[in-house]
Write a protein that holds these residues in place. Structure first.
Motif, PDB file in Angstrom:
ATOM      1  N   ASP A  96       0.829  -1.197   0.000  1.00  0.00           N
ATOM      2  CA  ASP A  96       0.000   0.000   0.000  1.00  0.00           C
ATOM      3  C   ASP A  96       0.873   1.262   0.000  1.00  0.00           C
ATOM      4  O   ASP A  96       0.862   2.043   0.967  1.00  0.00           O
ATOM      5  CB  ASP A  96      -0.925   0.020   1.221  1.00  0.00           C
ATOM      6  CG  ASP A  96      -1.893  -1.146   1.229  1.00  0.00           C
ATOM      7  OD1 ASP A  96      -2.512  -1.399   0.178  1.00  0.00           O
ATOM      8  OD2 ASP A  96      -2.019  -1.796   2.284  1.00  0.00           O
ATOM      9  N   ASN A  98       0.505   4.001  -1.385  1.00  0.00           N
ATOM     10  CA  ASN A  98      -0.281   5.235  -1.275  1.00  0.00           C
ATOM     11  C   ASN A  98      -0.514   5.630   0.178  1.00  0.00           C
ATOM     12  O   ASN A  98      -0.857   6.780   0.467  1.00  0.00           O
ATOM     13  CB  ASN A  98      -1.628   5.082  -1.977  1.00  0.00           C
ATOM     14  CG  ASN A  98      -2.469   3.952  -1.417  1.00  0.00           C
ATOM     15  OD1 ASN A  98      -2.010   2.815  -1.329  1.00  0.00           O
ATOM     16  ND2 ASN A  98      -3.699   4.247  -1.033  1.00  0.00           N
ATOM     17  N   HIS A 149      -7.706   3.308  -8.728  1.00  0.00           N
ATOM     18  CA  HIS A 149      -7.506   2.826  -7.367  1.00  0.00           C
ATOM     19  C   HIS A 149      -8.839   2.739  -6.630  1.00  0.00           C
ATOM     20  O   HIS A 149      -9.124   1.751  -5.939  1.00  0.00           O
ATOM     21  CB  HIS A 149      -6.546   3.750  -6.629  1.00  0.00           C
ATOM     22  CG  HIS A 149      -6.291   3.357  -5.206  1.00  0.00           C
ATOM     23  ND1 HIS A 149      -5.567   2.233  -4.866  1.00  0.00           N
ATOM     24  CD2 HIS A 149      -6.687   3.928  -4.033  1.00  0.00           C
ATOM     25  CE1 HIS A 149      -5.514   2.131  -3.543  1.00  0.00           C
ATOM     26  NE2 HIS A 149      -6.189   3.138  -3.017  1.00  0.00           N
ATOM     27  N   ASP A 152     -10.738  -0.241  -7.886  1.00  0.00           N
ATOM     28  CA  ASP A 152     -10.194  -1.466  -7.305  1.00  0.00           C
ATOM     29  C   ASP A 152     -10.719  -1.676  -5.888  1.00  0.00           C
ATOM     30  O   ASP A 152     -11.048  -2.808  -5.492  1.00  0.00           O
ATOM     31  CB  ASP A 152      -8.666  -1.402  -7.273  1.00  0.00           C
ATOM     32  CG  ASP A 152      -8.020  -1.544  -8.647  1.00  0.00           C
ATOM     33  OD1 ASP A 152      -8.711  -1.966  -9.592  1.00  0.00           O
ATOM     34  OD2 ASP A 152      -6.827  -1.204  -8.771  1.00  0.00           O
ATOM     35  N   SER A 266     -10.946   6.219   0.024  1.00  0.00           N
ATOM     36  CA  SER A 266      -9.901   5.999  -0.965  1.00  0.00           C
ATOM     37  C   SER A 266      -8.890   7.138  -0.905  1.00  0.00           C
ATOM     38  O   SER A 266      -9.271   8.312  -0.871  1.00  0.00           O
ATOM     39  CB  SER A 266     -10.520   5.920  -2.362  1.00  0.00           C
ATOM     40  OG  SER A 266      -9.549   5.671  -3.343  1.00  0.00           O
ATOM     41  N   MET A 269      -3.414   6.679  -4.985  1.00  0.00           N
ATOM     42  CA  MET A 269      -3.385   5.466  -5.809  1.00  0.00           C
ATOM     43  C   MET A 269      -2.186   4.608  -5.463  1.00  0.00           C
ATOM     44  O   MET A 269      -1.235   5.077  -4.823  1.00  0.00           O
ATOM     45  CB  MET A 269      -3.311   5.832  -7.290  1.00  0.00           C
ATOM     46  CG  MET A 269      -1.944   6.381  -7.695  1.00  0.00           C
ATOM     47  SD  MET A 269      -1.790   6.737  -9.456  1.00  0.00           S
ATOM     48  CE  MET A 269      -2.133   8.487  -9.457  1.00  0.00           C
TER      49      MET A 269
END
Length: 319
Positions: A96, A98, A149, A152, A266, A269
C-alpha cells in the motif's frame, strides 16, 4: 525558469528562479502540462488541505507530464508520478505505497509540484508515454490512477449497477471505468448541468430512486455523501473519494447503519500508471474531452479561478 508559488490562501505569485539541478537518480523534466485538481483548489482557497498548511511558498500541481531534458532519457515524453513512497515502512511493504508513512508528494507540504517550467524528479517515477498519448492526456493519467484505485477498492463484480455522485473529471473517469468493467447500468448525480450532460454523454443515466450495488462519492460535500448513502442498496459498498472542505464529513448514521453499508475511504493510488497508460493508449477511455480549458503559466491566477468556479471540467496549465 519561472514558477508559480502559493504564499497563502488566494495568493499565488510568479517568480524567476534558478533552474533545478538533478541529483543522483533524478532527471530534469521540462513540464509541458499540469492539470488542476480539487486538492490544488483546497490549497488555493484555504491555504492548506486537511492538517497540512502552507509552511513556505509552495509550487502546486501534481497532475503532470513533460519531456526529459538531458541524461539517458533525453527527449523522452513522460508522465510524472507525483508520489515518492519510501518502500520501507509497513504500509509500503504490505503493498500500500499510497499509505506510505514517509511519502513525499509533489505540490504538498514542502515538496514543490509541477507549476513551473522545469523540475528535477526521480527517474524511476517517470513513465514513458507512447506517441498515441498527448501531453494533456499524460497529465490526466494521475487522476485516472486515482479513479482506478478507487474502482479497485470497490471490489466490483460483473453485471452490477453503479452510481457516481459528483461528475467532475474523476467522476467522469469512474463512469467510463464502470462501463468498461461490465456494469449493467451506470447512474450519475451532479448539480451542475454541464457536468451532468458530460456524464450522460459518456453513457450514464441521471440518478433517480434507483439503488446501486456500488456507489462512488466524488465531491466531498456532506450533501453528496448523503446522496451516495441513499443511492446504495442494502449491503452495498460506498467509496468516498472526494476531499471535504474543512476536513470534516458528516452524514445520517441511521441510513448507513440500517442498510449495513460498507464505507471505504480511498486515498490517492497504488502503482497503477502502467495500467492507466495501457487503457488510454488503446483508446478504451476518453480523457481528451475532459479538458475544457488551458492557460499559460503567466495566467495561473485565471486558471485557478476558472477551476474553482467549476464552469468547465478539467483546467490544464501549460508551463
Amino acid at each position: 525558469m519561472r514558477a508559480a508559488r502559493l504564499h497563502g490562501a488566494g495568493d499565488v505569485r510568479l517568480t524567476d528562479e534558478n533552474d533545478p539541478v538533478p541529483g543522483q537518480g533524478e532527471s530534469l523534466v521540462e513540464v509541458t502540462s499540469v492539470g488542476l485538481c480539487g486538492s490544488d483548489l483546497h490549497w488555493f482557497t484555504e491555504g492548506g488541505i486537511g492538517d497540512a498548511v502552507v509552511a513556505r511558498p509552495l509550487v502546486l500541481g501534481h497532475e503532470m507530464a513533460g519531456v526529459v531534458r538531458g541524461g539517458e532519457l533525453d527527449g523522452r515524453r513522460v508522465a510524472i508520478d507525483p508520489a515518492i513512497p519510501c518502500m520501507h515502512c509497513e504500509p509500503c511493504l504490505a503493498g500500500d505505497p499510497n499509505l506510505c508513512l514517509n511519502i513525499v508528494f509533489a505540490g504538498h507540504g514542502t515538496c514543490d509540484g509541477g507549476l513551473r517550467q522545469l523540475m528535477a524528479w526521480p527517474t524511476h517515477r517517470l513513465h514513458a508515454l507512447p506517441d498515441t498519448i498527448g501531453g494533456d492526456e499524460g497529465a490526466l493519467l494521475e487522476p485516472l490512477g486515482v479513479a482506478l484505485h478507487a474502482y479497485d477498492m470497490a471490489r466490483p463484480r460483473l453485471a452490477q449497477t453503479v452510481a457516481v455522485v459528483g461528475c467532475g473529471p474523476i467522476g467522469l473517469m469512474l463512469i467510463q471505468l464502470a462501463r468498461l468493467a461490465g456494469a449493467t447500468q451506470v447512474y450519475a448525480a451532479e448539480p451542475l448541468p454541464h457536468r451532468l450532460d458530460a456524464a450522460i454523454g459518456l453513457g450514464a443515466e441521471p440518478l433517480d430512486a434507483t439503488q446501486a450495488d456500488l456507489v462512488f462519492e466524488v465531491s466531498g460535500s456532506d450533501s453528496a455523501v448523503d446522496t451516495a448513502l441513499r443511492a446504495a442498496k442494502p449491503g452495498a459498498r460506498v467509496i468516498l473519494v472526494g476531499i471535504p472542505d474543512g476536513d470534516r464529513t458528516s452524514f445520517p448514521a441511521s441510513i448507513a447503519r440500517r442498510k449495513g453499508l460498507t464505507l471505504v475511504l480511498s486515498r490517492r493510488m497504488g502503482e497503477v500508471y502502467p495500467r492507466a497508460i495501457d487503457l488510454v493508449s488503446r483508446r478504451l477511455l476518453d480523457l481528451t474531452s475532459l479538458v475544457s480549458s488551458a492557460f499559460p503559466l503567466t495566467e495561473i491566477d485565471k486558471a485557478l479561478t476558472a477551476a474553482a468556479a467549476r464552469t468547465g471540467l478539467k483546467v490544464v496549465v501549460h508551463p
